[in-house]
Design an enzyme around this catalytic site. Structure first.
Site, mmCIF file in Angstrom:
data_model
loop_
_atom_site.group_PDB
_atom_site.id
_atom_site.type_symbol
_atom_site.label_atom_id
_atom_site.label_comp_id
_atom_site.label_asym_id
_atom_site.label_seq_id
_atom_site.Cartn_x
_atom_site.Cartn_y
_atom_site.Cartn_z
ATOM 1 N N GLY A 11 37.310 39.072 34.040
ATOM 2 C CA GLY A 11 37.899 40.242 34.716
ATOM 3 C C GLY A 11 37.756 41.484 33.860
ATOM 4 O O GLY A 11 38.558 42.412 33.939
ATOM 5 N N GLY A 17 41.330 44.849 32.189
ATOM 6 C CA GLY A 17 40.260 44.090 31.537
ATOM 7 C C GLY A 17 39.372 44.948 30.655
ATOM 8 O O GLY A 17 39.011 44.548 29.539
ATOM 9 N N ARG A 36 30.168 38.218 36.574
ATOM 10 C CA ARG A 36 30.148 37.372 37.771
ATOM 11 C C ARG A 36 28.961 37.718 38.647
ATOM 12 O O ARG A 36 28.715 38.893 38.937
ATOM 13 C CB ARG A 36 31.429 37.570 38.587
ATOM 14 C CG ARG A 36 32.655 36.941 37.960
ATOM 15 C CD ARG A 36 33.830 36.979 38.919
ATOM 16 N NE ARG A 36 34.171 38.330 39.348
ATOM 17 C CZ ARG A 36 34.145 38.742 40.611
ATOM 18 N NH1 ARG A 36 33.815 37.913 41.575
ATOM 19 N NH2 ARG A 36 34.466 39.978 40.924
ATOM 20 N N LYS A 45 30.230 48.592 38.236
ATOM 21 C CA LYS A 45 30.568 47.439 37.397
ATOM 22 C C LYS A 45 29.408 47.078 36.482
ATOM 23 O O LYS A 45 29.608 46.767 35.314
ATOM 24 C CB LYS A 45 30.940 46.231 38.262
ATOM 25 C CG LYS A 45 32.299 46.348 38.891
ATOM 26 C CD LYS A 45 32.797 44.990 39.366
ATOM 27 C CE LYS A 45 34.185 45.145 39.971
ATOM 28 N NZ LYS A 45 34.931 43.909 39.988
ATOM 29 N N LYS A 139 51.798 33.151 39.553
ATOM 30 C CA LYS A 139 51.624 33.131 38.095
ATOM 31 C C LYS A 139 52.277 31.879 37.492
ATOM 32 O O LYS A 139 51.769 31.314 36.524
ATOM 33 C CB LYS A 139 52.164 34.427 37.470
ATOM 34 C CG LYS A 139 51.235 35.624 37.755
ATOM 35 C CD LYS A 139 51.680 36.934 37.119
ATOM 36 C CE LYS A 139 50.613 38.017 37.371
ATOM 37 N NZ LYS A 139 50.971 39.340 36.836
HETATM 38 P P1 NDP Z 1 42.105 44.704 38.860
HETATM 39 O O1 NDP Z 1 42.526 44.923 40.274
HETATM 40 O O2 NDP Z 1 41.592 45.896 38.122
HETATM 41 O O3 NDP Z 1 41.023 43.530 38.867
HETATM 42 C C1 NDP Z 1 40.639 42.927 37.666
HETATM 43 C C2 NDP Z 1 39.403 42.092 37.846
HETATM 44 O O4 NDP Z 1 39.644 40.957 38.643
HETATM 45 C C3 NDP Z 1 38.221 42.727 38.576
HETATM 46 O O5 NDP Z 1 37.631 43.744 37.825
HETATM 47 C C4 NDP Z 1 37.345 41.514 38.765
HETATM 48 O O6 NDP Z 1 36.659 41.223 37.553
HETATM 49 C C5 NDP Z 1 38.374 40.417 38.977
HETATM 50 N N1 NDP Z 1 38.348 39.998 40.387
HETATM 51 C C6 NDP Z 1 38.799 40.686 41.456
HETATM 52 N N2 NDP Z 1 38.551 39.986 42.579
HETATM 53 C C7 NDP Z 1 37.937 38.835 42.194
HETATM 54 C C8 NDP Z 1 37.434 37.707 42.893
HETATM 55 N N3 NDP Z 1 37.490 37.609 44.216
HETATM 56 N N4 NDP Z 1 36.877 36.715 42.168
HETATM 57 C C9 NDP Z 1 36.823 36.782 40.834
HETATM 58 N N5 NDP Z 1 37.267 37.843 40.121
HETATM 59 C C10 NDP Z 1 37.817 38.847 40.805
HETATM 60 O O7 NDP Z 1 43.302 44.039 38.027
HETATM 61 P P2 NDP Z 1 44.448 44.752 37.197
HETATM 62 O O8 NDP Z 1 43.915 45.201 35.889
HETATM 63 O O9 NDP Z 1 45.141 45.733 38.074
HETATM 64 O O10 NDP Z 1 45.478 43.540 36.971
HETATM 65 C C11 NDP Z 1 45.368 42.639 35.880
HETATM 66 C C12 NDP Z 1 46.728 41.963 35.635
HETATM 67 O O11 NDP Z 1 47.713 42.950 35.298
HETATM 68 C C13 NDP Z 1 47.279 41.190 36.845
HETATM 69 O O12 NDP Z 1 47.879 39.988 36.400
HETATM 70 C C14 NDP Z 1 48.343 42.110 37.402
HETATM 71 O O13 NDP Z 1 49.384 41.423 38.060
HETATM 72 C C15 NDP Z 1 48.848 42.816 36.149
HETATM 73 N N6 NDP Z 1 49.362 44.170 36.426
HETATM 74 C C16 NDP Z 1 50.575 44.535 35.933
HETATM 75 C C17 NDP Z 1 51.083 45.806 36.178
HETATM 76 C C18 NDP Z 1 52.374 46.234 35.576
HETATM 77 O O14 NDP Z 1 52.863 47.347 35.854
HETATM 78 N N7 NDP Z 1 52.971 45.423 34.735
HETATM 79 C C19 NDP Z 1 50.346 46.775 36.997
HETATM 80 C C20 NDP Z 1 49.044 46.330 37.408
HETATM 81 C C21 NDP Z 1 48.593 45.045 37.146
HETATM 82 P P3 NDP Z 1 35.071 41.236 37.347
HETATM 83 O O15 NDP Z 1 34.465 41.839 38.568
HETATM 84 O O16 NDP Z 1 34.858 41.997 36.095
HETATM 85 O O17 NDP Z 1 34.712 39.799 37.199
#
Ligand code: NDP
Length: 313
Positions: A11, A17, A36, A45, A139
């Site tokens: 991710g 990430g 991916r 990306k 989670k």
């Molecule tokens: P994003 O929405 O930015 O997504 C992160 C990555 O997930 C994408 O870049 C992609 O990685 C991967 N991804 C998305 N869809 C798929 C799929 N179908 N299959 C495989 N990989 C996929 O995530 P965030 O950074 O917003 O969230 C990351 C964590 O942080 C989560 O656990 C979220 O709950 C948490 N969070 C907490 C917040 C807070 O205020 N505490 C606020 C926001 C998020 P790639 O394409 O690079 O493989």
């Protein structure tokens, strides 16, 4: 000195990430990023992945639909950090991590796994409301799979991402602070904790080779950033040299409005409710079996709320 672990970020192109990739490289870890196959011709990306490569990261081809590719990727490293999406208004793929857990189990070489958590501690949210509890429930499903497989872990509870909460003066649906008006949650005095996303990444990477964080939850609670919504607003008012007009929304009004929204919005609003009305991030002491990041790593100069908010001037 002990060798630094090799790290795989899954991710890596995401909001958090990409910061984990940067922090891993900055702290001198040999860093691998999953590329991916499914991202196909997503030019943004691909360009981001190439920029990681230019900065010294290795790209590893793989897919959640190809178990063998995940196993091979995991075998290259000592530590896996997953930052897969988990915000419904963007994308929510938390349970896909079960495939990663299977791959880690089969690879059998991992010293530490950090699953995609980085928010409210799901273990404390067993009484959370529908529909937002899905985030915590999913989670927890991943946690149980990790623990049943005997995979060494660290869970990072990062509290509020600053970009969402400070950007919007703690108001859902806003990510830029108004210079005119703010709506307070009740009296606006419930405390929450705000953390710069780059600091979340820095602390997370610090934890991976640390025996003190093995099989523990690490809460990120920078002491100066434990503030109420009112205090956040006051900091903003000081920066802009002006008082905002204030209104207030009661918990019951908030819940009534929430019920009129679509599912993804409701999930997010549930989280705001628990944080801003119930104080779920600050209503407990960190006990045994857990650590606090700014205490473990006092050398990190974390970003204070005031410093963070200057970017909006
Ligand atoms: P994003 O929405 O930015 O997504 C992160 C990555 O997930 C994408 O870049 C992609 O990685 C991967 N991804 C998305 N869809 C798929 C799929 N179908 N299959 C495989 N990989 C996929 O995530 P965030 O950074 O917003 O969230 C990351 C964590 O942080 C989560 O656990 C979220 O709950 C948490 N969070 C907490 C917040 C807070 O205020 N505490 C606020 C926001 C998020 P790639 O394409 O690079 O493989």
């Amino acid at each position: 000195m002990a060798m630094k672990s090799k790290v795989l970020i899954v991710g890596g192109t995401g909001y958090l990430g990409k910061r984990l990739v940067k922090a891993s490289l900055a702290q001198g870890h040999e860093t691998y990023v999953l590329h991916r196959n499914e991202i196909g011709v997503d030019i943004e990306k691909v360009q981001m992945l190439l920029s990681f490569k230019q900065q010294g990261a290795h790209l590893v081809a793989g897919s959640f639909n190809d178990h063998g590719s995940l196993v091979n990727a995991v075998k290259l490293v000592d530590v896996v950090i997953c930052a897969i999406s988990g915000v419904h208004i963007r994308s929510h793929q938390i349970l896909l991590q079960l495939k990663l857990v299977d791959a880690i189990k089969e690879a059998g070489n991992l010293k530490r796994f950090l699953p995609s958590e980085f928010g409210t501690d799901p273990a404390r949210m067993e009484n959370a409301m529908e529909p937002g509890r899905v985030t915590f429930d999913d989670k927890m499903v991943v946690r149980r799979a990790i623990e049943e497989a005997g995979i060494p872990f660290t869970y990072v509870s990062a509290n509020c991402f600053a970009g969402y909460f400070l950007g919007g003066l703690c108001q859902p649906g806003f990510i830029l602070p108004s210079r005119e008006h703010v709506c307070l949650h009740g009296d606006g005095n419930q405390k929450a904790i705000y953390v710069d996303e780059d600091d979340i990444a820095t602390y997370s990477i610090k934890s991976i080779d640390d025996p003190r964080t093995l099989n523990k939850t690490v809460y990120i609670r920078p002491p100066k950033n434990i503030l109420s919504q009112r205090e956040v607003v006051q900091i903003w008012e000081k920066l802009i040299g002006k008082e905002l007009r204030k209104s207030s929304i009661s918990d019951q009004e908030f819940l009534a409005i929430m019920k009129e929204q679509d599912y993804a919005e409701q999930v997010g609003l549930t989280h705001y409710y628990h944080v801003c009305y119930e104080g779920c991030l600050t209503n407990f002491e960190i006990g045994d079996g857990a650590e606090e990041a700014s205490t473990l790593y006092p050398e990190v100069q974390y970003t204070t709320v005031e410093e963070y908010m200057k970017r909006y001037l």
